[in-house]
Every structure is written in C-alpha cells, then in structure tokens.
Design an enzyme around this catalytic site. Structure first.
Site, mmCIF file in Angstrom:
data_model
loop_
_atom_site.group_PDB
_atom_site.id
_atom_site.type_symbol
_atom_site.label_atom_id
_atom_site.label_comp_id
_atom_site.label_asym_id
_atom_site.label_seq_id
_atom_site.Cartn_x
_atom_site.Cartn_y
_atom_site.Cartn_z
ATOM 1 C CG HIS A 1 -1.698 -1.341 1.319
ATOM 2 N ND1 HIS A 1 -2.436 -1.754 0.663
ATOM 3 C CD2 HIS A 1 -1.534 -2.046 2.362
ATOM 4 C CE1 HIS A 1 -3.042 -2.622 0.970
ATOM 5 N NE2 HIS A 1 -2.563 -3.094 2.212
ATOM 6 C CD GLU B 1 -2.977 -3.617 5.802
ATOM 7 O OE1 GLU B 1 -4.013 -3.103 5.426
ATOM 8 O OE2 GLU B 1 -2.650 -4.673 5.403
ATOM 9 N NE ARG C 1 -5.904 -7.669 -6.570
ATOM 10 C CZ ARG C 1 -6.723 -7.015 -7.369
ATOM 11 N NH1 ARG C 1 -6.368 -6.582 -8.470
ATOM 12 N NH2 ARG C 1 -7.960 -6.660 -6.803
#
Length: 325
Positions: A106, A123, A201
């Site tokens: 990310h 995260e 991705r």
C-alpha cells in the site's frame, strides 16, 4: 432541532464477497450470510459507498458519515477533527482467507494523496484463528533491490523471495505502508487500518476470477511505493498470557492495545482525547456507560465516542482490541 445524545455505537457489518473468501466469518464470528465466499466484514467504515450504518439505539439507521457531520468533535475528538475533519480516519475489518490473498502493498500518505487524493494505508493484524501451519507473507527472505525484484516479477517467481511466517491465534503484525505482504489461506484476522481502499497487487498466484480473467496487477505503482528495507520489526512481540492492558502498536495513525478482562472493570478515556474502538476477539462482555448498555461478543466491534470518558466492562472472560488515535 435537538439531537439525540451520542451513545456507544455498534454498526451493521458490511460483508464483502471475495475470490479468496470462505465461511469462517459466518461460522466462527456469526456474520449473517448465505455465501460461501465472504472474505471481509467491514465493521466500521467511512469509505465512500460503504458507510457503516448504526445497528441499534437512538441513532439506529444513521450512517457513520452522517454522525461525523452532525457531532464532529463530540464523536472523534478535538484533535482528530482538526486533523481529519468529517472523515473517520480508521477502517476496521475482519478478514477470512480461505485461499491466499494477493501479494500486495500500500502507498504511504504522500503517494496516496498525490495519486489518489486519499490517505495512505498503514495497518495491523491480530490473528483471531488460524488453521495448522497457516502462514502470512511479510517482507522478503533476503536482501532485495529494485533490479532483483523486477527480475522475479518478470519471471513470475516473486513467491520465491518472500518471507513466510507461520501464525497462531493471538499473533500480531504491524504492516507499514510500502511493506510487501499477503494473508495466507487458513487465516482469520482482525485488521485495523487507515481509511483507505488502495491496494497495489504485484502477484495473484496466477489464478482467474469467475469470469475467467486475471485480476489487474499494479506493477508501476507498486514499484514507486515499495520499501526494500529488510527490517524485521513487523511481528509484534508481547506476552500473550499477560492480563490487563498490553500495547501492540503505536504509530501516528493509531494506537492499539489488547486488554484481557475476567472481572468487572472501569476503563477511563480521560487522557485519550479520541474516539475509542473496541474489537472483541475472544469471549463476550457487557459495556456500560450511565444508562447505555451494549453487549459485545467475539467478532463484534463497538465505537465509543470521544465525549464518553468512562465505560464499565462486565465480563467473566474476554479479550478486546482497543484502538484510538
């Protein structure tokens, strides 16, 4: 017109079908679905198009976004309102990986703002349940530079240079922006992240979706955002048998503690100056504030507004993740 007072908030889960999803969210966490491929339950979301809706109480039916506009600092705290305005800064999920998720990463705040007008995505994960020998991917298993990385991307052999970590219930990992990672099959986890749905991705196990197509990869964006530093600070080391409060993560985007409770306790938020999220990852409890009473069981999440400074937790055995900014 007078507004109802803010109370402890529980939201309707937003369930997401995924190519890699399974049935643990339904079978283990009691999410209501007839699908056999539910990959995510968004517990608290202010992502446009996926606004959480209050499940019970006087504010039932209101969206989190509506509450942010109406209550502002009362809901998220003075400093958070100055920083984020009427945008809730965290996205809370449960994730069930029946199959491997894509290898991904990310962007940080700077790249996400410039390219997507969004927050970045740092995260953390807390493993709620894991099958025997289930693993996650975090970082590389060797020193990697751009040339070596690109070689393995071109040869579709990137899985050979990734770091695999066997996981069990209670393990926790900090996934900073730019760190390559993937959740492996057999893992059920709670995820706390910045409010962002941006994922780059880089490898998807050569699988096709139900339309027979490969999912899009994002190599150019990933190459700009990837962090090649081979730091091993992603696994959170803590005493899982410790009672009381244990810190799991402290960063500019959130603070997360695990709290083990086996009796009735008062928890003060006086020094926090923020909303507080509680995610139940084990057992059950009753959360009280004045006349406000909310039950929470494993797999449920509540949001305590910033204006509520003390709660009482009644339980004979529960583990909660406590998150705030």
């Amino acid at each position: 017109m007078s507004r109802p007072p803010l109370h402890i908030l529980k939201f309707e889960p937003i369930l997401k079908e995924k190519i890699w999803g399974g049935t643990k969210l339904k079978n283990l966490l009691n999410k209501q679905s007839d699908s056999s491929s539910v990959g995510e339950s968004w517990e608290i979301s202010d992502v446009e198009g996926d606004y959480s809706v209050v499940k019970e109480g006087q504010l039932s039916g209101k969206t989190l976004h509506e509450l942010l506009i109406a209550y502002k600092e009362e809901l998220i705290g003075d400093n958070n309102f100055k920083r984020f305005g009427t945008k809730f800064p965290l996205l809370i999920k449960f994730i069930d990986a029946k199959e491997n998720l894509s290898v991904q990463l990310h962007p940080d705040d700077e790249i996400a703002k410039r390219k997507h007008n969004s927050l970045g995505k740092t995260e953390m994960w807390y493993i709620v349940q894991a099958d025997t020998d289930a693993n996650i991917i975090v970082g590389f298993n060797q020193e990697v530079n751009q040339k070596l990385y690109q070689k393995h991307v071109d040869q579709k052999s990137i899985k050979d240079i990734l770091n695999y970590e066997i996981v069990k219930k209670g393990d926790s990992f900090f996934i900073y922006a730019g760190l390559i990672h993937a959740i492996g099959k057999g893992v059920l986890l709670a995820e706390i992240q910045q409010t962002s749905d941006i994922t780059y991705r880089v490898y998807d196990w050569d699988r096709k979706d139900d339309q027979g197509a490969y999912r899009e990869l994002h190599h150019q964006n990933a190459l700009e955002a990837i962090d090649f530093k081979n730091e091993e600070n992603f696994r959170v080391e803590y005493d899982q048998d410790n009672d009381g409060v244990t810190n799991l993560a402290t960063c500019p985007h959130f603070i997360t503690n695990t709290i083990h409770i086996d009796s009735d306790v008062m928890i003060s938020h006086e020094d926090i100056h923020s909303f507080v999220v509680y995610i139940c990852v084990e057992g059950e409890a009753i959360i009280k504030n004045l006349e406000d009473t909310t039950a929470i069981t494993c797999g449920e999440t509540i949001l305590v507004p910033a204006c509520i400074k003390t709660i009482k937790v009644l339980s004979k055995g529960t583990r909660l993740l406590q998150t705030y900014i």
